[in-house]
Design a protein around this motif. Structure first.
Motif, short mmCIF file in Angstrom:
data_model
loop_
_atom_site.label_atom_id
_atom_site.label_comp_id
_atom_site.label_asym_id
_atom_site.label_seq_id
_atom_site.Cartn_x
_atom_site.Cartn_y
_atom_site.Cartn_z
N GLU A 208 0.77 -1.05 -0.15
CA GLU A 208 -0.22 0.10 0.07
C GLU A 208 0.72 1.24 -0.24
N LEU A 209 0.44 2.35 -0.47
CA LEU A 209 1.01 3.61 -0.52
C LEU A 209 0.64 4.47 0.82
N ARG A 210 1.64 5.22 1.34
CA ARG A 210 1.53 6.04 2.27
C ARG A 210 2.26 7.28 2.16
N ARG A 211 1.97 8.34 2.78
CA ARG A 211 2.44 9.43 2.61
C ARG A 211 2.89 10.04 3.88
N MET A 212 4.29 10.21 4.30
CA MET A 212 4.88 10.56 5.41
C MET A 212 5.60 11.75 5.19
N VAL A 213 5.49 12.72 6.38
CA VAL A 213 6.25 13.95 6.54
C VAL A 213 7.12 13.99 7.77
N LEU A 214 8.47 14.11 7.34
CA LEU A 214 9.24 14.24 8.62
C LEU A 214 9.54 15.74 8.65
N PHE A 215 10.15 15.97 9.87
CA PHE A 215 10.22 17.39 10.39
C PHE A 215 11.54 17.51 11.20
N LYS A 216 12.39 18.34 10.76
CA LYS A 216 13.59 18.33 11.69
C LYS A 216 13.57 19.50 12.57
N ASP A 217 13.46 19.18 13.82
CA ASP A 217 13.26 20.21 14.90
C ASP A 217 14.65 20.64 15.29
N PRO A 218 14.63 22.02 15.21
CA PRO A 218 16.13 22.46 15.72
C PRO A 218 16.58 22.08 17.06
N LYS A 219 15.78 22.01 17.95
CA LYS A 219 15.84 21.56 19.20
C LYS A 219 15.92 20.07 19.54
N THR A 220 15.22 19.26 18.77
CA THR A 220 14.96 17.96 19.54
C THR A 220 15.37 16.85 18.30
N TRP A 222 14.83 14.93 14.52
CA TRP A 222 13.85 14.40 13.44
C TRP A 222 12.48 13.84 14.21
N LYS A 223 11.44 14.36 13.71
CA LYS A 223 10.07 13.88 14.16
C LYS A 223 9.22 13.74 13.14
N VAL A 224 8.05 12.74 13.19
CA VAL A 224 7.07 12.82 12.21
C VAL A 224 5.99 13.64 12.45
N ALA A 225 5.59 14.23 11.23
CA ALA A 225 4.82 15.13 11.26
C ALA A 225 3.31 14.99 10.30
N SER A 226 3.17 13.59 10.09
CA SER A 226 2.20 13.32 9.35
C SER A 226 0.86 12.60 10.24
N ASP A 227 -0.34 12.68 9.64
CA ASP A 227 -1.48 12.18 10.29
C ASP A 227 -1.03 10.75 10.83
N PRO A 228 -1.36 10.46 12.16
CA PRO A 228 -0.97 8.99 12.57
C PRO A 228 -1.53 7.93 11.97
N GLY A 229 -2.80 8.33 11.13
CA GLY A 229 -3.29 7.39 10.28
C GLY A 229 -2.86 6.79 9.31
N GLN A 230 -1.84 7.28 8.73
CA GLN A 230 -0.85 7.00 7.74
C GLN A 230 0.10 5.82 8.28
N LEU A 231 0.18 5.45 9.52
CA LEU A 231 0.95 4.43 9.90
C LEU A 231 0.44 3.19 10.13
N LYS A 232 -1.05 3.10 9.80
CA LYS A 232 -1.53 1.79 10.07
C LYS A 232 -2.19 1.21 8.52
#
Length: 232
Positions: A208-220, A222-232
């Motif tokens: 299946e295809l999913r779309r994930m967005v990752l974000f580099k937080d300057p403080k902490t 890499w984080k996941v910035a996608s709708d959690p529903g994309q993980l299932k």
């Protein structure tokens, strides 16, 4: 050079604001003899405090510049290695499912009682060590952005009983295999990286295809910035 000048300007404005609002001034205008004793001179801004204000200003500016403004950080690559993406997304998926399953971490201490809340049955306490809201948020915030943490918690419709969180049991089981997913970058905006993910379905030859967005937080980091529903 432009970024450095902007950072310096931002710091000067921030320091000026903090300096004035906190009454941190090295010189004072002579007061009238009738001035109250409470208006005595406040000690000048010391070096330690100046450094703290600078670091705070720099951190807030970097978050604004690379996050809200969508400007690209020259210190991170144009694309990310698959191993990094896979590690981050797999960990996010694990924490997502552990949360949906009531905090059922390996070796967790769980209370198996089924309770009734506001006349509705089927509620169960979260397992330790995720049995309070603060603990759950801290756990999720290690891999998700703050916005996604708030979204996920809101979707769970949690309740507080005896200072512990409880939810109606869902019995969610993941049906896709992130360990063997492949990733293709489709867009980058500042520190936000968007990927198209081809994820195998567990026990099947299909994917299946999913779309994930990752974000580099300057403080902490890499984080996941996608709708959690994309993980299932």
């Amino acid at each position: 050079m432009l970024v450095k000048r902007i950072i310096l300007l931002f710091f000067v404005l921030f320091l000026s604001s903090s300096y004035n609002s906190q009454g941190l001034q090295s010189e004072r205008i002579p007061q009238a003899e009738s001035a109250s004793a409470e208006a005595a001179a406040i000690p000048p801004l010391d070096e330690k405090r100046a450094v703290e204000l600078y670091e705070q200003a720099l951190s807030e500016f970097m978050e604004f510049w690379y996050g809200d403004m969508g400007c690209e950080d020259p210190n991170i690559p144009d694309d990310l290695p698959d191993d990094l993406i896979k590690s981050l997304v797999t960990e996010a998926a694990n924490r997502f499912f552990h949360t949906k399953e009531g905090g059922a971490l390996p070796n967790a201490k769980c209370d198996d009682r089924i309770i009734t809340v506001n006349g509705k049955g089927g509620y169960q306490f979260f397992c330790e060590p995720l049995d309070t809201m603060d603990k759950l948020k801290a756990y999720l915030s290690e891999v998700f952005t703050d916005e996604i943490v708030d979204q996920l918690i809101a979707e769970l419709n949690l309740v507080i009983v005896d200072n512990k969180i409880a939810m109606q049991t869902l019995g969610v089981v993941g049906g896709i295999d992130w360990e063997h997913a492949t990733f293709k970058m489709i867009k980058r905006e500042g520190n936000f990286y968007s990927y198209e993910c081809t994820v195998p379905i567990t026990g099947s030859d299909d994917s299946e295809l999913r779309r994930m967005v990752l974000f580099k937080d300057p403080k902490t980091g890499w984080k996941v910035a996608s709708d959690p529903g994309q993980l299932k």
